[in-house]
Design a protein around this motif. Sequence first.
Motif, PDB file in Angstrom:
ATOM      1  N   ASP A  41      10.164  24.574  67.151  1.00  0.00           N
ATOM      2  CA  ASP A  41      10.358  24.084  65.968  1.00  0.00           C
ATOM      3  C   ASP A  41       9.381  24.071  64.807  1.00  0.00           C
ATOM      4  OD1 ASP A  41      11.886  23.179  63.673  1.00  0.00           O
ATOM      5  OD2 ASP A  41      12.016  21.175  64.328  1.00  0.00           O
ATOM      6  N   ILE A  42       9.478  24.670  63.906  1.00  0.00           N
ATOM      7  CA  ILE A  42       8.239  24.512  62.858  1.00  0.00           C
ATOM      8  C   ILE A  42       8.852  23.368  61.772  1.00  0.00           C
ATOM      9  CG2 ILE A  42       7.210  25.827  60.826  1.00  0.00           C
ATOM     10  CD1 ILE A  42       7.476  28.381  62.682  1.00  0.00           C
ATOM     11  N   ASN A  43       8.106  22.412  61.795  1.00  0.00           N
ATOM     12  CA  ASN A  43       8.546  21.259  61.030  1.00  0.00           C
ATOM     13  C   ASN A  43       7.344  20.275  60.779  1.00  0.00           C
ATOM     14  OD1 ASN A  43      10.583  19.324  59.838  1.00  0.00           O
ATOM     15  ND2 ASN A  43      11.846  20.048  61.756  1.00  0.00           N
ATOM     16  N   GLY A  44       7.649  19.334  59.905  1.00  0.00           N
ATOM     17  CA  GLY A  44       6.731  18.308  59.515  1.00  0.00           C
ATOM     18  C   GLY A  44       6.397  16.958  60.217  1.00  0.00           C
ATOM     19  N   PRO A  45       5.683  16.198  59.955  1.00  0.00           N
ATOM     20  CA  PRO A  45       5.461  14.697  60.499  1.00  0.00           C
ATOM     21  C   PRO A  45       6.556  13.996  60.280  1.00  0.00           C
ATOM     22  CG  PRO A  45       4.073  14.897  58.556  1.00  0.00           C
ATOM     23  CD  PRO A  45       4.656  16.409  58.828  1.00  0.00           C
ATOM     24  N   TRP A  46       7.451  14.206  59.297  1.00  0.00           N
ATOM     25  CA  TRP A  46       8.648  13.346  59.250  1.00  0.00           C
ATOM     26  C   TRP A  46       9.592  13.425  60.430  1.00  0.00           C
ATOM     27  CZ3 TRP A  46       7.047  17.156  56.050  1.00  0.00           C
ATOM     28  CH2 TRP A  46       7.707  18.386  56.023  1.00  0.00           C
ATOM     29  N   GLU A  47       9.483  14.235  61.313  1.00  0.00           N
ATOM     30  CA  GLU A  47      10.462  14.421  62.550  1.00  0.00           C
ATOM     31  C   GLU A  47       9.691  13.724  63.773  1.00  0.00           C
ATOM     32  OE1 GLU A  47      13.373  15.015  62.577  1.00  0.00           O
ATOM     33  OE2 GLU A  47      13.961  16.532  60.932  1.00  0.00           O
ATOM     34  N   LEU A  48       8.763  13.361  63.612  1.00  0.00           N
ATOM     35  CA  LEU A  48       7.825  12.859  64.622  1.00  0.00           C
ATOM     36  C   LEU A  48       8.374  11.672  65.406  1.00  0.00           C
ATOM     37  CD1 LEU A  48       5.474  13.334  66.742  1.00  0.00           C
ATOM     38  CD2 LEU A  48       4.139  12.122  64.966  1.00  0.00           C
ATOM     39  N   THR A  49       8.807  10.786  64.922  1.00  0.00           N
ATOM     40  CA  THR A  49       9.355   9.653  65.235  1.00  0.00           C
ATOM     41  C   THR A  49      10.671  10.040  66.140  1.00  0.00           C
ATOM     42  OG1 THR A  49       8.662   8.114  63.675  1.00  0.00           O
ATOM     43  CG2 THR A  49      10.555   7.276  65.112  1.00  0.00           C
ATOM     44  N   GLY A  50      11.606  10.821  65.826  1.00  0.00           N
ATOM     45  CA  GLY A  50      12.729  11.046  66.324  1.00  0.00           C
ATOM     46  C   GLY A  50      12.425  11.818  67.744  1.00  0.00           C
ATOM     47  N   TYR A  51      11.622  12.826  67.294  1.00  0.00           N
ATOM     48  CA  TYR A  51      11.263  13.958  68.424  1.00  0.00           C
ATOM     49  C   TYR A  51      10.591  13.321  69.547  1.00  0.00           C
ATOM     50  CZ  TYR A  51      12.775  17.956  65.461  1.00  0.00           C
ATOM     51  OH  TYR A  51      13.519  18.874  65.031  1.00  0.00           O
ATOM     52  N   LYS A  52       9.776  12.309  69.249  1.00  0.00           N
ATOM     53  CA  LYS A  52       8.891  11.923  70.066  1.00  0.00           C
ATOM     54  C   LYS A  52       9.745  10.714  71.168  1.00  0.00           C
ATOM     55  CE  LYS A  52       4.386   9.774  70.737  1.00  0.00           C
ATOM     56  NZ  LYS A  52       3.257   9.134  70.013  1.00  0.00           N
ATOM     57  N   ALA A  92       1.397  22.095  68.047  1.00  0.00           N
ATOM     58  CA  ALA A  92       0.210  22.994  68.125  1.00  0.00           C
ATOM     59  C   ALA A  92       0.426  23.740  66.825  1.00  0.00           C
ATOM     60  CB  ALA A  92       0.616  24.050  69.125  1.00  0.00           C
ATOM     61  N   PRO A  93      -0.628  24.215  66.270  1.00  0.00           N
ATOM     62  CA  PRO A  93      -0.792  25.167  65.083  1.00  0.00           C
ATOM     63  C   PRO A  93       0.330  26.016  65.078  1.00  0.00           C
ATOM     64  CG  PRO A  93      -3.213  24.871  66.065  1.00  0.00           C
ATOM     65  CD  PRO A  93      -2.214  24.413  67.011  1.00  0.00           C
ATOM     66  N   ILE A  94       0.749  26.503  63.807  1.00  0.00           N
ATOM     67  CA  ILE A  94       1.788  27.661  63.646  1.00  0.00           C
ATOM     68  C   ILE A  94       0.977  28.938  64.365  1.00  0.00           C
ATOM     69  CG2 ILE A  94       3.062  29.091  62.129  1.00  0.00           C
ATOM     70  CD1 ILE A  94       2.997  26.482  60.193  1.00  0.00           C
ATOM     71  N   PRO A  95       1.910  29.797  65.156  1.00  0.00           N
ATOM     72  CA  PRO A  95       1.412  30.888  65.817  1.00  0.00           C
ATOM     73  C   PRO A  95       1.033  31.932  64.767  1.00  0.00           C
ATOM     74  CG  PRO A  95       3.535  30.399  66.743  1.00  0.00           C
ATOM     75  CD  PRO A  95       3.459  29.530  65.637  1.00  0.00           C
ATOM     76  N   ALA A  96      -0.273  32.544  65.067  1.00  0.00           N
ATOM     77  CA  ALA A  96      -0.768  33.658  63.937  1.00  0.00           C
ATOM     78  C   ALA A  96       0.269  34.435  63.721  1.00  0.00           C
ATOM     79  CB  ALA A  96      -1.828  34.423  64.888  1.00  0.00           C
ATOM     80  N   ILE A  97       0.073  35.022  62.548  1.00  0.00           N
ATOM     81  CA  ILE A  97       1.016  35.962  62.005  1.00  0.00           C
ATOM     82  C   ILE A  97       0.178  37.374  61.515  1.00  0.00           C
ATOM     83  CG2 ILE A  97       2.382  36.623  59.931  1.00  0.00           C
ATOM     84  CD1 ILE A  97       2.757  33.609  59.922  1.00  0.00           C
ATOM     85  N   GLY A  98       0.656  38.512  62.126  1.00  0.00           N
ATOM     86  CA  GLY A  98      -0.223  39.769  61.803  1.00  0.00           C
ATOM     87  C   GLY A  98      -1.730  39.865  62.153  1.00  0.00           C
ATOM     88  N   GLY A  99      -1.829  39.017  63.342  1.00  0.00           N
ATOM     89  CA  GLY A  99      -3.090  38.869  63.791  1.00  0.00           C
ATOM     90  C   GLY A  99      -4.228  37.889  63.105  1.00  0.00           C
ATOM     91  N   LYS A 100      -3.552  37.116  62.122  1.00  0.00           N
ATOM     92  CA  LYS A 100      -4.336  36.182  61.127  1.00  0.00           C
ATOM     93  C   LYS A 100      -3.929  34.920  61.476  1.00  0.00           C
ATOM     94  CE  LYS A 100      -6.340  39.541  59.153  1.00  0.00           C
ATOM     95  NZ  LYS A 100      -7.650  39.946  59.217  1.00  0.00           N
ATOM     96  N   PRO A 101      -4.765  33.676  61.456  1.00  0.00           N
ATOM     97  CA  PRO A 101      -4.137  32.204  61.733  1.00  0.00           C
ATOM     98  C   PRO A 101      -3.073  31.972  60.551  1.00  0.00           C
ATOM     99  CG  PRO A 101      -6.548  32.509  61.697  1.00  0.00           C
ATOM    100  CD  PRO A 101      -6.201  34.048  61.365  1.00  0.00           C
ATOM    101  N   ALA A 102      -2.229  31.238  61.033  1.00  0.00           N
ATOM    102  CA  ALA A 102      -1.144  30.910  60.088  1.00  0.00           C
ATOM    103  C   ALA A 102      -1.481  29.850  59.133  1.00  0.00           C
ATOM    104  CB  ALA A 102       0.157  30.348  60.723  1.00  0.00           C
ATOM    105  N   VAL A 103      -1.314  30.289  57.641  1.00  0.00           N
ATOM    106  CA  VAL A 103      -1.645  29.363  56.580  1.00  0.00           C
ATOM    107  C   VAL A 103      -0.536  28.637  56.024  1.00  0.00           C
ATOM    108  CG1 VAL A 103      -2.669  29.271  54.188  1.00  0.00           C
ATOM    109  CG2 VAL A 103      -3.394  30.904  56.012  1.00  0.00           C
ATOM    110  N   SER A 104      -0.547  27.439  56.390  1.00  0.00           N
ATOM    111  CA  SER A 104       0.889  26.704  55.914  1.00  0.00           C
ATOM    112  C   SER A 104       0.635  25.980  54.236  1.00  0.00           C
ATOM    113  CB  SER A 104       1.263  25.443  56.892  1.00  0.00           C
ATOM    114  OG  SER A 104       0.079  24.839  56.932  1.00  0.00           O
TER     115      SER A 104
END
Length: 435
Positions: A281-292, A302-314
């Motif tokens: 799931d691509i999500n933010g820290p606001w979900e951390l308590t519930g997910y943990k 982990a960082p978002i997977p690379a897109i088109g061979g480039k590091p993902a920029v959020s």
Amino acid sequence: MEFKKKLLALVAVSSLSVSMAACSGTNKPEAETPAANNNAQPSAAAGEAGALTPEAGAKLVIWESKDERVFTDEIAKLFTEKYNIPVQIDEIAPTDQVTRLTNDGPAGVGADVVVFPHDHLGRAASAQLILPNDSFAEETKKNNTDNAIQAVTFNNTLYGFPRAAETYALYYNKELVKEAPKSFEDVVAFSKTFTNKDKNKFGIMWETGNTYFNYPFIASTGGYLFGKNGTDKTDIGLNNEGALAGMKVYASLREILPVKSGDINPDIKRGLFTAGDVAMDINGPWELTGYKKALGDKLGIAPIPAIGGKPAVSFSGVKAWYVNSFSKYPNAAKLFAQFASSKEAQLLLHKKVGSIPTNKEAQEDPQIKNDPIISGFVAQFKNSQPMPSIPEMDSVWNPLDSALTEVWNNGKDPKQALDTAATRLKELINSGKKQ
């Protein structure tokens, strides 16, 4: 220093919880020009380069969120011990503070120090509601990441004292995904072995119709919203060749997530991920308590997977302290903002509310490096871009959300969808409308 020791001692015994710094756009307000602050001129205090001498009889009011007050109560106590300046804390939601300051500042009843997400900075600075971070500018720039500094700078003037970052990253269930994928090609390969639409099981899920979460498909391969680090409304790059390359990757992912964008919302996604029916799931820290709580040691970040061979920029957000331009005690207020955004303060904030530091030394501290959850967010933050804080950002959401929906749900050609979005955005900006 004694106070650093006290801060570090507090950091060592605090417990972790998580809160979020929500961002929202609003109209630029009108405000009176602030009166000149003649109480005291900046002067260096003995033994502390760049420090200020607080005004005689200074006392401060601080606005803080209910969720993060547990940190501010501690830091205010330490500040008072050091400077003998009383501090009163009032609970005001950060996203409401600029609007509140618009009226309370000129009336002389606003807080001396406020805290809000950086996407409200354009409004506050344009209305002259806050003072520049001048006395501590060099120290602030040296100590914090470049993207944090960019976030709290408006019209080439540094205003904020960064204290925490926010971005989204890749949550994954380590029981289902043995190793975090490095690229979206890896995501596709895994999802083909896991996804079963009939059983409502998916390798990955994110809000496919929400511009905020899909900015990596614009920016990672060279697209952007506004030029000059998000400050030039006349330079729109959401339909350039780079953005198109990323959008083609986005469109291809419909194969592994055959669900309409309107059928993916936070509640649905939360339920599927915590039940083990969504592996990533691509999500933010606001979900951390519930997910943990739901996954325990099975949860990975982990960082978002690379897109088109480039590091993902959020997209990233930076919450920072700012000094009210109408404060009677600007020196004391600046001293507090600096004190409460130091490395030690940011480590305390992390322990108290689970925040992501912007201070470079704090990010490398064992407290952060040895936390696999927060360090995952830190890694993504280092490759993020601050959401533009210019008022024209309000006009982005509707055109780009519509383009994403057309591509995802209806198979519209990505180039046509992005060209339409760019044209519509320019029209909205020129007309002065948001929608």
